[in-house]
Motif scaffolding. Structure first.
Motif, PDB file in Angstrom:
ATOM      1  N   PRO A   1      48.007 -64.035 -34.365  1.00  0.00           N
ATOM      2  CA  PRO A   1      48.702 -63.502 -32.979  1.00  0.00           C
ATOM      3  C   PRO A   1      48.355 -63.063 -31.852  1.00  0.00           C
ATOM      4  N   ASN A   2      48.420 -62.580 -31.200  1.00  0.00           N
ATOM      5  CA  ASN A   2      47.647 -61.779 -29.269  1.00  0.00           C
ATOM      6  C   ASN A   2      48.548 -62.527 -28.201  1.00  0.00           C
ATOM      7  N   TYR A   3      48.874 -60.381 -27.299  1.00  0.00           N
ATOM      8  CA  TYR A   3      49.516 -61.009 -26.547  1.00  0.00           C
ATOM      9  C   TYR A   3      48.108 -60.997 -25.465  1.00  0.00           C
TER      10      TYR A   3
ATOM     11  N   ALA B   1      60.018 -68.154 -20.978  1.00  0.00           N
ATOM     12  CA  ALA B   1      58.764 -66.619 -20.364  1.00  0.00           C
ATOM     13  C   ALA B   1      57.808 -66.864 -20.652  1.00  0.00           C
ATOM     14  N   GLY B   2      57.774 -68.578 -21.184  1.00  0.00           N
ATOM     15  CA  GLY B   2      56.097 -69.342 -21.295  1.00  0.00           C
ATOM     16  C   GLY B   2      55.671 -68.159 -23.078  1.00  0.00           C
ATOM     17  N   GLY B   3      54.731 -67.521 -23.436  1.00  0.00           N
ATOM     18  CA  GLY B   3      54.289 -66.614 -24.212  1.00  0.00           C
ATOM     19  C   GLY B   3      54.976 -65.584 -24.727  1.00  0.00           C
ATOM     20  N   TYR B   4      55.504 -64.482 -23.262  1.00  0.00           N
ATOM     21  CA  TYR B   4      56.784 -63.261 -23.742  1.00  0.00           C
ATOM     22  C   TYR B   4      58.270 -63.834 -24.805  1.00  0.00           C
ATOM     23  N   SER B   5      58.000 -65.019 -24.427  1.00  0.00           N
ATOM     24  CA  SER B   5      59.369 -65.597 -24.588  1.00  0.00           C
ATOM     25  C   SER B   5      60.202 -65.078 -26.362  1.00  0.00           C
ATOM     26  N   ALA B   6      59.087 -65.505 -26.770  1.00  0.00           N
ATOM     27  CA  ALA B   6      59.894 -65.196 -28.796  1.00  0.00           C
ATOM     28  C   ALA B   6      59.968 -63.519 -28.552  1.00  0.00           C
ATOM     29  N   GLY B   7      59.070 -62.497 -28.022  1.00  0.00           N
ATOM     30  CA  GLY B   7      59.197 -60.899 -27.733  1.00  0.00           C
ATOM     31  C   GLY B   7      60.252 -60.635 -27.320  1.00  0.00           C
ATOM     32  N   ILE B   8      60.924 -61.573 -26.027  1.00  0.00           N
ATOM     33  CA  ILE B   8      61.824 -61.405 -25.187  1.00  0.00           C
ATOM     34  C   ILE B   8      63.161 -61.358 -25.757  1.00  0.00           C
TER      35      ILE B   8
ATOM     36  N   ASN C   1      63.344 -61.595 -29.252  1.00  0.00           N
ATOM     37  CA  ASN C   1      63.372 -60.692 -30.463  1.00  0.00           C
ATOM     38  C   ASN C   1      64.060 -58.905 -29.704  1.00  0.00           C
ATOM     39  N   LYS C   2      63.539 -59.246 -28.733  1.00  0.00           N
ATOM     40  CA  LYS C   2      63.755 -57.347 -28.103  1.00  0.00           C
ATOM     41  C   LYS C   2      65.431 -57.899 -27.755  1.00  0.00           C
ATOM     42  N   MET C   3      66.165 -58.488 -26.967  1.00  0.00           N
ATOM     43  CA  MET C   3      66.719 -58.396 -26.661  1.00  0.00           C
ATOM     44  C   MET C   3      68.091 -59.006 -26.708  1.00  0.00           C
ATOM     45  N   MET C   4      67.641 -60.305 -27.270  1.00  0.00           N
ATOM     46  CA  MET C   4      68.957 -60.343 -28.353  1.00  0.00           C
ATOM     47  C   MET C   4      68.968 -60.063 -29.941  1.00  0.00           C
ATOM     48  N   GLY C   5      68.055 -59.803 -30.783  1.00  0.00           N
ATOM     49  CA  GLY C   5      67.819 -59.479 -31.554  1.00  0.00           C
ATOM     50  C   GLY C   5      67.605 -61.109 -32.500  1.00  0.00           C
ATOM     51  N   VAL C   6      66.934 -62.196 -31.868  1.00  0.00           N
ATOM     52  CA  VAL C   6      66.995 -63.217 -32.693  1.00  0.00           C
ATOM     53  C   VAL C   6      65.825 -63.658 -32.860  1.00  0.00           C
ATOM     54  N   LYS C   7      65.099 -63.418 -33.744  1.00  0.00           N
ATOM     55  CA  LYS C   7      63.435 -63.945 -34.569  1.00  0.00           C
ATOM     56  C   LYS C   7      63.474 -65.939 -34.427  1.00  0.00           C
ATOM     57  N   LEU C   8      62.311 -66.041 -34.029  1.00  0.00           N
ATOM     58  CA  LEU C   8      61.909 -67.282 -33.355  1.00  0.00           C
ATOM     59  C   LEU C   8      61.029 -68.034 -34.516  1.00  0.00           C
ATOM     60  N   PRO C   9      60.845 -69.003 -34.659  1.00  0.00           N
ATOM     61  CA  PRO C   9      59.246 -69.613 -35.014  1.00  0.00           C
ATOM     62  C   PRO C   9      58.809 -69.362 -35.043  1.00  0.00           C
ATOM     63  N   ILE C  10      58.143 -68.195 -33.922  1.00  0.00           N
ATOM     64  CA  ILE C  10      56.732 -68.611 -32.974  1.00  0.00           C
ATOM     65  C   ILE C  10      55.873 -67.801 -33.581  1.00  0.00           C
ATOM     66  N   SER C  11      54.308 -68.843 -33.307  1.00  0.00           N
ATOM     67  CA  SER C  11      53.310 -66.786 -33.150  1.00  0.00           C
ATOM     68  C   SER C  11      52.601 -67.981 -31.868  1.00  0.00           C
ATOM     69  N   VAL C  12      51.964 -66.704 -30.840  1.00  0.00           N
ATOM     70  CA  VAL C  12      51.449 -66.226 -30.546  1.00  0.00           C
ATOM     71  C   VAL C  12      49.862 -66.057 -30.108  1.00  0.00           C
ATOM     72  N   LEU C  13      49.674 -67.033 -29.750  1.00  0.00           N
ATOM     73  CA  LEU C  13      48.257 -67.173 -30.145  1.00  0.00           C
ATOM     74  C   LEU C  13      47.135 -67.471 -28.529  1.00  0.00           C
ATOM     75  N   THR C  14      46.192 -66.531 -28.706  1.00  0.00           N
ATOM     76  CA  THR C  14      44.982 -66.643 -27.435  1.00  0.00           C
ATOM     77  C   THR C  14      45.102 -67.890 -27.406  1.00  0.00           C
ATOM     78  N   ILE C  15      45.054 -69.015 -26.309  1.00  0.00           N
ATOM     79  CA  ILE C  15      44.206 -69.832 -26.202  1.00  0.00           C
ATOM     80  C   ILE C  15      43.181 -69.621 -24.347  1.00  0.00           C
ATOM     81  N   GLN C  16      42.047 -70.076 -24.940  1.00  0.00           N
ATOM     82  CA  GLN C  16      40.742 -69.912 -24.172  1.00  0.00           C
ATOM     83  C   GLN C  16      40.266 -71.714 -23.547  1.00  0.00           C
ATOM     84  N   ALA C  17      39.753 -70.982 -22.038  1.00  0.00           N
ATOM     85  CA  ALA C  17      39.550 -72.192 -21.334  1.00  0.00           C
ATOM     86  C   ALA C  17      38.309 -71.884 -20.492  1.00  0.00           C
ATOM     87  N   MET C  18      37.960 -73.139 -19.484  1.00  0.00           N
ATOM     88  CA  MET C  18      36.633 -72.050 -19.456  1.00  0.00           C
ATOM     89  C   MET C  18      35.876 -73.439 -18.382  1.00  0.00           C
ATOM     90  N   VAL C  19      35.334 -73.107 -17.629  1.00  0.00           N
ATOM     91  CA  VAL C  19      34.733 -74.085 -16.069  1.00  0.00           C
ATOM     92  C   VAL C  19      33.763 -73.209 -16.160  1.00  0.00           C
TER      93      VAL C  19
END
Lengths: 971, 86, 407
Positions: free
Chosen positions: C289-291, C223-230, C232-250
């Protein structure tokens, strides 16, 4: 011919300017926009649409669509309708082959059946060989403006960062009222207005404000009050482009002609924000609804009242709002023939306006709407129909004023995370909840009555003042009471589109997206507005959501009515108004650090490179092999500017504990007068820094770090001791002290001439630290180090003395052949000695043991919880790691290029640094290689870039290559 | 640039003056009996909370202090009024 | 030829009580995994659960750059496979993914950076992937818009040129894979949120959704950026992940002017011209980290400053749209693909950071094999979660440029 006596004008007909367009010169007047000047000269087709090359004309005056995007002086996509005309401007139409009037790509309009929604996805890929050719064509036809790859932007761009208590966005009656109210108690207020003047929708209207004044008079009265208020800072011609958390507001302002800037970026931090952006018009959906000659009510009205231009001779109106009736009456009075006014509404019109229409014998059809416009390049005729489509009527005209109603400009609110809800009464998306310290006012909230607009502004301004701590409770209550007695939001029109199939009814002008395309997308399962946008591109053109923003969700909901869909607004994004990169970049300029010796080294022919924040001299000749520089250090003496080195003082009762935490070595063993080389690891045991530590006195230490780590070292110490509450201080001396490295067999002779201390090997041996004075005046801290493998003194002195010290040493060294050496020569010298540079001889995952630096680690100080040692212990026995080894090439004249890889059937490592050594007359280097291949004598195959499989042969050899006993640095 | 952070020394400042220092995981564990997995948990593993979390920040372009705050990762805003010392 | 406007990924399916596999997340990796499960592994009784709509997350927010010039031999073959799959998938899915094979120019601003890039180039060439080092004159010939003057903050020393790379239409990949997966019988459930994962005796038994319970012996969280949170929440497994906001523009759309994907690590920016003519540009992540998918004023300004230097013609162009997505970053800039450990039937595919787009097809294909057979394919073995506790980080990052909470 201008209407040059209207009191509402914003032009000065007596001052003219000349524009160049389409091979002709066009005369404009002061205050004109590019589009109004061209319109005055008879230009009706301003450009061609993206896909179908349909002619496009002046539709609104606020830049919601790309219809009048033109190239101005080489800058593409300039909104002609709100760009001030300046003398001598060169204007070009966009997306035309030929001219805007005669575009031979116009046939594309007949091919719309070939291009349904998402047609790119479904075509051009079969057979596969077709696509590369199609791709080129797709690229060519796409895009609007043209720009040259070597275009150079002229003009001056600035930036400012004001703060305010209250920021009001929108300088109409509501915004001005809000600003005045907020400023009453002395708070600092900023007012942003996109147009070059204040006044908003009152500015051009002669309808009565109250018994005495007209609306435009009231607007000017308010503007005068606002401008006179000392604590209101007004930014006119400043479009709000962004709104972020914590009320950070961004805008860009267009400077006055001949002013200090062309455009400037404004970033405002405000405690509270009032959004009073008002409304734009909702486009009416019918066949050919974007034909030149079709324009919005405000556009037609303002052309006449603001710019003195009658937009046409004979007009048909198809509108859904009282503003349309008001414009029809006023334009009639200004001399335009009004053939008919079709009003979508069956009832609910303002009786005064109905009376005015009747007095002027303007026919009014209630419950009617424009169904189709005719005319190849300009409207000639229009079909009106009843809403259900049963009756129709055709009328000749050269202007069709069309507008379904109004749309609030909610962009700033949604950027600030306000949720919008569809309001059935007004037909607007209204904010359901506003973030803290944000208020909405004016016609944006659905209010339409002039007094209500002002009252809502005043209420919002007072509430904003309360956010800043002003005691306005009573005033707020009074303002709220007053507002409640005034007319509330008016009923809005429900109509989404005329009773037609929609093949040429454009929901998005910029992307040529028709109603039919939207239906196709929904049929294919793209059922929410965001997906429809992505699939049909609607709302992703230069005007973003301006034109389709309201109609798209309304139409999508209506088309899916059976599925119970409710209108969901599309997402507004920054920048709300397209903004030049030059403007965003503002007054940007490079910032770097230069050492105190920068000028001297430049004079000596230094070739500089940026390293991190620093500019450093990398070479001192055009020979980038640095042969002369290297050999002079080996044979005579050289001088290097090492001022970028990180330099720190660490002192206090717990200083030693802090050192023990971050350094792998045991700092208890430090004794004054001696230096200790050590390293810092991260929690994975990977080396992040190395340097030397000196004990100056009890609880007082001096240490150095690598150049790149200098900025983060203090943080690193504090981070790793953050739970401990230790009492120590760390002071960064990196900029305060400069460093000169004097290296080579003659180094002592040079230094002894100028130093007041005994520098003999006995008095100041290798690994020693001394403090003395140079030529009776310059205090230095000296270290005997051997990074380049020769007798070497590293002199640390106050930055202000550095130029002097350098000159003293240069003079003293003249007889011994002293000369500069740069960073690359140092790189070669230290490589011959196998001294590592972190980041070159290491990658992210390289640990202390991999580098053969395990001897730096004191394994017995476990109580210090030294950073990285847990991981080192765990990984000690792991055989599958990369190790640093020395390599020697079979061919002594050929070193591999740095970064080449070591291979057999797979990749086994890589070359970190390798050079043909002039000193050794061998080609040697260091490589990181898998441990099983690290044994001395192991044959290695080196794969260089572009080697075509021709590998270079090398073998693992002992390190270091130069002076393995280390005698020369101990001389 | 809309994030602001309250430094215990310098007060509320622009978020870009600060460096993030990770979720608050408590003091360094003792090395005795540390397994690779338990060490990895301490060093690398994150809870990735969607909501308010306690975290470390350093006022790098200011006083240089490390301190904890509470911040909502769903809004990128500091949550004030929660106790902010560890 | 366009008469039929039928739902591309079928009519909305009902939620069955049992599936052979359930995939949480409706992005590219999920769709690709489902597609290959059904097409190549004979497992078509598969459900995709997407909380929003397919392609809502990173799939629709990235700038669609594809390349295979990574640093390590573990990564390059995976990305090469993905690169080779685009034309094949275009044909298989009968959907034009609009691969613009324009090549990637990665600018280098120092001798040291050129040496670091040489390792990538050598690795690519050793694996038969085209990649070269260029000098500034060659860069200017290829891309006249680039400023090779020495008078900028980071003068350009050279570039890594990777001709096989380019840009794909990211939405087309989402919709094409959805079309293909649905045609093979996969159920795509949009607006369906997974709320819990059920296990029993160390085995996966099913997934709870807000529409009801699903029984399944296999669950993949991708589930992309939501995976680590999911996870941890549903399986109780923490991951070595930081969820950061990434930006782009046109920027606003332009006629062809930029002919490659141009990127610069030093300026922290990349830019390429889309088929619509816009210059798409981005790269920045706030390092905490940010969601949220909120953009920042700080970054759009930075981007304008950076592009003003190395692509100065863009000063005369306007930014038009700025957006943000999530990037789930791991300490070694490489993803985590793992499964069956310790819970049988539980799989994860996450930690893709900002490079999940270019790899989605190959990663999905191997994950499908992993899930169907229960055994980790060779190619995915280096990407296991255990590498962190074994101190065997991948070497995707050359040097420790700066420290983060992850190191």
């Amino acid at each position: 011919m201008r209407l040059d006596r209207l009191p509402t004008l914003r032009i000065n007909p007596s001052e003219t300017c000349t524009l160049h367009y389409n091979g002709k010169t066009s005369a404009g007047v002061a205050g004109d926009t590019v589009a109004t000047a061209l319109y005055a000269n008879g230009v009706r087709v301003f450009g061609r649409s993206l896909k179908y090359h349909r002619p496009r004309g002046l539709y609104s005056l606020d830049g919601e669509c790309s219809n009048t995007c033109m190239a101005v002086d080489g800058i593409p996509n300039v909104r002609a309708e709100n760009t001030p005309a300046k003398n001598g401007m060169h204007i070009d139409a966009q997306n035309v082959q030929g001219s805007a009037d005669f575009d031979w790509m116009g046939f594309m309009d007949k091919l719309d059946w070939l291009m349904p929604a998402g047609f790119y996805y479904r075509t051009l890929h079969k057979p596969a060989c077709l696509w590369p050719f199609a791709l080129k064509q797709v690229r060519k036809v796409a895009g609007l403006g043209k720009i040259s790859p070597d275009f150079k932007m002229k003009g001056r761009y600035a930036e400012i960062y004001p703060t305010a208590d209250v920021c009001v966005i929108g300088g109409g009656a509501a915004g001005m009222s809000a600003a005045l109210a907020a400023a009453e108690g002395g708070l600092r207020v900023i007012l942003l207005e996109a147009r070059p003047w204040l006044g908003g929708s009152f500015d051009y209207r002669v309808s009565p404000y109250d018994g005495e004044k007209a609306l435009y008079q009231r607007a000017r009265e308010l503007a005068a009050q606002v401008e006179a208020a000392a604590n209101i800072r007004v930014f006119k011609h400043a479009a709000n482009v962004g709104l972020y958390n914590n009320n950070l507001v961004t805008a860009f302002q267009v400077g006055p002609e001949g002013g200090a800037f062309d455009e400037r970026y404004i970033e405002i931090r405000a405690a509270s924000v009032v959004v009073a952006t008002g409304c734009i018009e909702r486009p009416l959906l019918f066949e050919n609804n974007e034909r030149p000659g079709v324009m919005q009510v405000g556009c037609a009205h303002r052309l006449a009242r603001t710019y003195g231009l009658l937009p046409g001779r004979r007009a048909v109106f198809s509108i859904g709002h009282d503003l349309g009736l008001e414009a029809a009456v006023d334009l009639c009075d200004l001399g335009m023939e009004i053939a008919c006014v079709a009003d979508i509404r069956e009832d609910g019109q303002n009786p005064d306006l109905l009376l005015a229409l009747a007095e002027r014998e303007i026919p009014l059809l209630r419950g009617w709407v424009a169904a189709k416009a005719y005319g190849a390049k300009q409207v000639k005729k229009v079909t009106l129909r009843t809403l259900e489509g049963s009756v129709k009527r055709q009328l000749e005209c050269d202007l069709l004023v069309a507008s379904a109603g109004r749309t609030p400009l909610t962009g700033p609110l949604t950027l600030a995370q306000a949720r919008l809800r569809f309001d059935a009464h007004t037909g607007y998306f209204l904010p359901a909840d506003l973030p803290a310290k944000m208020h909405a006012a004016g016609s944006l909230t659905g209010r339409n009555h002039p007094l209500a607009i002002e009252a809502s502004g005043r209420l919002a301004g007072l509430k904003a003042a309360a956010d800043c701590g002003a005691n306005t409770a009573e005033a707020v209550a009074a303002a709220a009471a007053r507002l409640s007695q005034l007319p509330g939001p008016e009923r809005g029109t429900k109509l989404v589109m005329a009773p037609v199939k929609g093949r040429k009814s454009f929901i998005c002008f910029d992307e040529d997206t028709t109603v039919k395309n939207i239906k196709q997308a929904i049929d294919m399962g793209f059922d929410v507005p965001e997906l429809i946008k992505r699939f049909t591109s609607a709302g992703t053109g230069p005007g973003q959501g301006g034109i389709p923003g309201h109609n798209l969700p309304l139409f999508a909901a209506r088309y899916q009515a059976l599925a119970g869909a409710t209108p969901v607004p599309t997402t507004a994004r920054v920048p709300l108004v397209p903004t030049l990169l030059a403007t965003y970049a503002g007054a940007h300029h490079d910032m770097c650090k230069r050492t105190p010796l920068d000028e001297l080294q430049k004079r000596d022919g230094g070739v500089f490179r940026r390293i991190g924040v620093w500019q450093r001299a990398r070479y001192f000749s055009e020979d980038f092999s640095c042969r002369e520089e290297v050999l002079n250090v080996r044979n005579n003496v050289g001088m290097l500017d090492g001022s970028t080195l990180g330099k720190f003082r660490l002192h206090g009762p717990d200083a030693l504990k802090a050192l023990q935490r971050v350094y792998v070595g045991n700092m208890v063993k430090l004794t004054p007068g001696k230096i200790k080389y050590s390293a810092m690891c991260n929690e994975d045991g990977c080396v992040i820094d190395d340097g030397v530590v000196v004990k100056i006195a009890e609880n007082d230490y001096y240490f150095t770090t690598s150049t790149v780590r200098a900025g983060e070292t203090a943080e690193w110490f504090r981070y790793h001791t953050r739970y401990d509450g230790w009492d120590y201080h760390i002071v960064n001396f990196t900029d305060a002290l400069g460093v000169i490295n004097v290296s080579g067999p003659n180094a002592r002779k040079v230094l002894q001439k100028v130093a007041d201390a005994d520098l003999s090997n006995e008095a100041f041996p290798f690994g020693g630290y001394r403090e003395f004075v140079i030529q009776g005046g310059i205090p230095v801290r000296a270290m005997r180090l051997g990074f380049v493998g020769e007798l070497s003194y590293e002199l640390h002195a106050p930055a202000s003395y550095m130029v002097c010290l350098w000159q003293i040493l240069a003079a003293a060294g003249k007889e011994f052949g002293i000369r500069n050496f740069g960073v690359e020569a140092q790189n070669v010298l230290r490589m011959e000695k196998c001294h590592i540079i972190l980041g070159v001889e290491s990658e992210q995952r390289t640990n202390l043991l991999d580098l053969g630096l395990g001897f730096l680690w004191d394994r017995h100080k476990t109580e210090t919880k030294t950073v990285g040692t847990v991981a080192l212990r765990q990984v000690e026995a792991d055989p599958a790691r990369l190790r640093l080894v020395g390599i020697e090439m079979d061919d002594p004249r050929r070193a591999p290029r740095d970064g080449s890889i070591l291979v057999d059937k797979r990749i086994r490592g890589y070359v970190c640094t390798a050079r043909r050594s002039f000193t050794l007359e061998r080609s040697v280097g260091m490589a990181l290689v898998e441990a099983e291949m690290a044994a001395l004598g192991t044959r290695l195959e080196i794969y260089e870039d572009e080697c075509n499989g021709q590998k270079l042969a090398a073998r693992v050899v002992p390190m270091p290559f130069y002076d393995p006993q280390g005698n020369r640095m101990r001389m | 640039m809309a994030l602001t952070i309250t430094c215990p020394v310098c007060g509320k400042r622009n978020g870009y003056e600060f460096r993030y220092g990770g979720e608050d995981k408590g003091p360094r564990p003792v090395e005795e009996g540390m397994t690779p997995r338990s060490w990895c948990d301490y060093v690398h593993m994150n809870a990735c909370v969607a909501g308010v979390q306690k975290e470390w920040w350093c006022h790098k372009n200011g006083c240089g202090a490390w301190f904890t705050i509470h911040r909502n990762t769903l809004t990128n805003l500091e949550v004030e009024g929660v106790e902010v010392t560890s | 030829m366009f008469r039929r406007f039928k739902p591309l990924w079928g009519k909305k399916p009902g939620l069955k009580s049992t599936y052979d596999a359930v995939i949480i997340g409706g992005g590219l990796h999920s769709l690709a995994t489902a597609y290959y499960l059904a097409k190549e592994q004979g497992m078509s009784n598969v459900a995709i659960l997407e909380k929003n709509f397919i392609g809502f997350g990173g799939a629709g927010r990235n700038t669609a750059i594809v390349r295979a010039n990574q640093r390590t031999q573990e990564n390059v073959p995976l990305y090469k496979e993905a690169l080779d799959l685009w034309p094949i998938l275009t044909k298989e899915l009968d959907y034009n993914l609009m691969f613009n094979n324009c090549g990637n120019l990665n600018l280098m601003h120092s001798e040291a950076a050129m040496n670091a890039a040489r390792m990538n180039v050598c690795t690519a060439q050793f694996h038969g992937v085209e990649s070269h080092l260029l000098d500034p004159r060659q860069i200017k010939e290829l891309e006249p818009a680039i400023n090779i003057s020495p008078d900028i903050t980071y003068p350009i020393h050279g570039a890594m040129f990777h001709p096989p790379g380019g840009v794909i239409r990211h939405d087309a990949v989402v919709w094409g894979l959805a079309k293909g997966a649905a045609a093979h019988g996969v159920h795509i459930h949009q607006q369906t949120e997974a709320t819990a994962i059920h296990t029993d005796g160390g085995k996966i038994t099913g997934v709870e959704t807000h529409r009801g319970r699903i029984n399944s012996p296999r669950v993949l969280v991708s589930a992309g950026g939501y995976s680590a949170g999911i996870i941890n929440k549903m399986m109780g497994v923490k991951l070595p992940i930081s969820v950061l906001t990434i930006q782009a523009m046109v920027t606003q759309p332009l006629k062809p002017v930029l002919h490659h994907v141009v990127s610069s690590g030093m300026y922290h920016a990349y830019a390429n011209q889309t088929l619509k003519g816009e210059i798409a540009t981005g790269a920045h992540m706030d390092q905490w980290p940010n969601y949220t998918t909120l953009t920042t004023a700080h970054y759009i300004k930075h981007q304008a400053e950076a592009l003003s230097e190395f692509l100065p013609f863009l000063r005369g162009v306007k930014f038009m749209r700025h957006w943000a997505g999530l990037a789930d970053m791991t300490p070694d800039m490489a993803p985590i693909m793992d499964g069956n450990d310790p819970v049988e039937g539980f799989y994860m595919n996450c930690g893709w950071g900002y490079f999940g787009f270019k790899s989605c097809t190959a990663a999905g294909r191997h994950m499908a094999s992993f899930i169907a057979k229960g055994e980790c394919p060779e190619r995915l073995k280096p990407f296991g979660l255990r590498r962190y506790e074994n101190h065997r980080l991948m070497g995707e990052t050359a040097a420790l440029v700066t420290y983060t909470p992850d190191n």
